[in-house]
Write an enzyme that holds these catalytic residues in place. Structure first.
Site, PDB file in Angstrom:
ATOM      1  N   CYS A  86       0.757  -1.444  -0.083  1.00 26.56           N
ATOM      2  CA  CYS A  86       0.163  -0.014   0.015  1.00 26.56           C
ATOM      3  C   CYS A  86       0.773   1.184  -0.146  1.00 26.56           C
ATOM      4  O   CYS A  86       1.581   1.430  -0.828  1.00 26.56           O
ATOM      5  CB  CYS A  86      -0.912  -0.234   1.212  1.00 26.56           C
ATOM      6  SG  CYS A  86      -2.460   1.225   1.115  1.00 26.56           S
ATOM      7  N   HIS A 203      -3.446  -5.765   0.963  1.00 20.99           N
ATOM      8  CA  HIS A 203      -2.864  -5.825   2.314  1.00 20.99           C
ATOM      9  C   HIS A 203      -2.939  -7.542   2.458  1.00 20.99           C
ATOM     10  O   HIS A 203      -3.950  -7.978   3.068  1.00 20.99           O
ATOM     11  CB  HIS A 203      -3.658  -5.477   3.358  1.00 20.99           C
ATOM     12  CG  HIS A 203      -3.214  -3.779   3.434  1.00 20.99           C
ATOM     13  ND1 HIS A 203      -2.438  -3.164   4.206  1.00 20.99           N
ATOM     14  CD2 HIS A 203      -3.952  -3.032   2.607  1.00 20.99           C
ATOM     15  CE1 HIS A 203      -2.375  -2.051   3.909  1.00 20.99           C
ATOM     16  NE2 HIS A 203      -3.198  -1.590   3.177  1.00 20.99           N
ATOM     17  N   GLU A 205      -0.967  -8.952   4.711  1.00 24.07           N
ATOM     18  CA  GLU A 205      -0.780  -9.233   6.216  1.00 24.07           C
ATOM     19  C   GLU A 205      -2.309  -9.108   6.847  1.00 24.07           C
ATOM     20  O   GLU A 205      -2.295  -9.597   7.955  1.00 24.07           O
ATOM     21  CB  GLU A 205       0.066  -8.142   6.739  1.00 24.07           C
ATOM     22  CG  GLU A 205      -0.485  -6.814   6.989  1.00 24.07           C
ATOM     23  CD  GLU A 205      -0.721  -5.795   5.741  1.00 24.07           C
ATOM     24  OE1 GLU A 205      -1.011  -5.000   5.638  1.00 24.07           O
ATOM     25  OE2 GLU A 205      -0.453  -6.437   4.798  1.00 24.07           O
TER      26      GLU A 205
END
Length: 227
Positions: A86, A203, A205
């Site tokens: 990002c 994302h 994660e």
């Protein structure tokens, strides 16, 4: 494999990454304050999401001048892994480790959603744990995530297999309505020519913990580690 997560004033996804690398995968991980210059102990450098320096001027424009950036570039040139997620992707384009730029979303609004992306290339460690053409469901949260580059750059990215992730629908089809931000060629993530630097807007994660009911992002980290 030792991970380092760069922390700028305004970073807010750094702990999310650490929860994966240290918490779920039990890998040595340290937070790297942006004023550090010695990161030679790291195998992987992660530039996380957030709003470095409040995204003043434009995303990543101020972060590029932080002392740690010179060391990040050196790490990349040595062939070590660098992952920008990002805001991290935005920074990687600002410092020239990746081509193109991330500009305002096509609808000019901040988008916080979950999207489908297709795995385009599994010949690199980042994606070797995925199946070719696999469809992932990953979160996005950005206001300036529209990937833009000139036609020659786009052609080079496609020819070299540098596009790793592409926005699609849940069946893997590429249609305009499934491109959340208007990115050219539906690009969600790219690498440098050598393949050791990856930038992506979604994302991974935030989709790695079974406790959250989303694990499609975990294989990116596992693939990098070789299992």
């Amino acid at each position: 494999m030792k991970f380092g997560i760069v922390v700028f004033p305004g970073s807010n996804c750094d702990r999310d990454v650490a929860m994966v690398t240290e918490g779920l995968l039990d890998q040595p991980t340290r937070m790297v304050w942006h004023q550090e210059t010695d990161i030679s102990d790291l195998d992987v450098v992660v530039i996380p999401g957030g709003f470095s320096y409040g995204d003043y001027l434009r995303c990543g424009a101020i972060a590029r001048f932080s002392p740690v950036i010179k060391s990040v570039i050196e790490q990349a040139q040595q062939g070590k892994y660098v992952l920008g997620i990002c805001n991290g992707f935005q920074i990687l384009t600002e410092i020239g480790l990746l081509p193109g730029a991330l500009i305002r979303n096509q609808n000019l609004s901040f988008i916080c959603d979950r999207v489908s992306v297709r795995v385009e290339n599994t010949n690199l460690p980042w994606t070797q744990a995925y199946s070719p053409g696999g469809i992932l469901s990953l979160p996005i949260a950005h206001g300036e995530g529209r990937y833009y580059a000139d036609q020659k750059t786009l052609e080079t990215l496609e020819e070299n297999g540098q596009v790793l992730f592409r926005y699609c629908n849940s069946s893997g089809e590429i249609e305009a309505k499934d491109n959340p931000n208007g990115s050219l060629n539906h690009i969600a993530g790219i690498t440098n020519p050598q393949g050791n630097v990856l930038g992506m807007m979604p994302h991974p994660e935030r989709a790695s913990d079974p406790m959250l009911g989303a694990t499609d992002g975990l294989k990116l980290f596992k693939g990098l580690m070789g299992f």
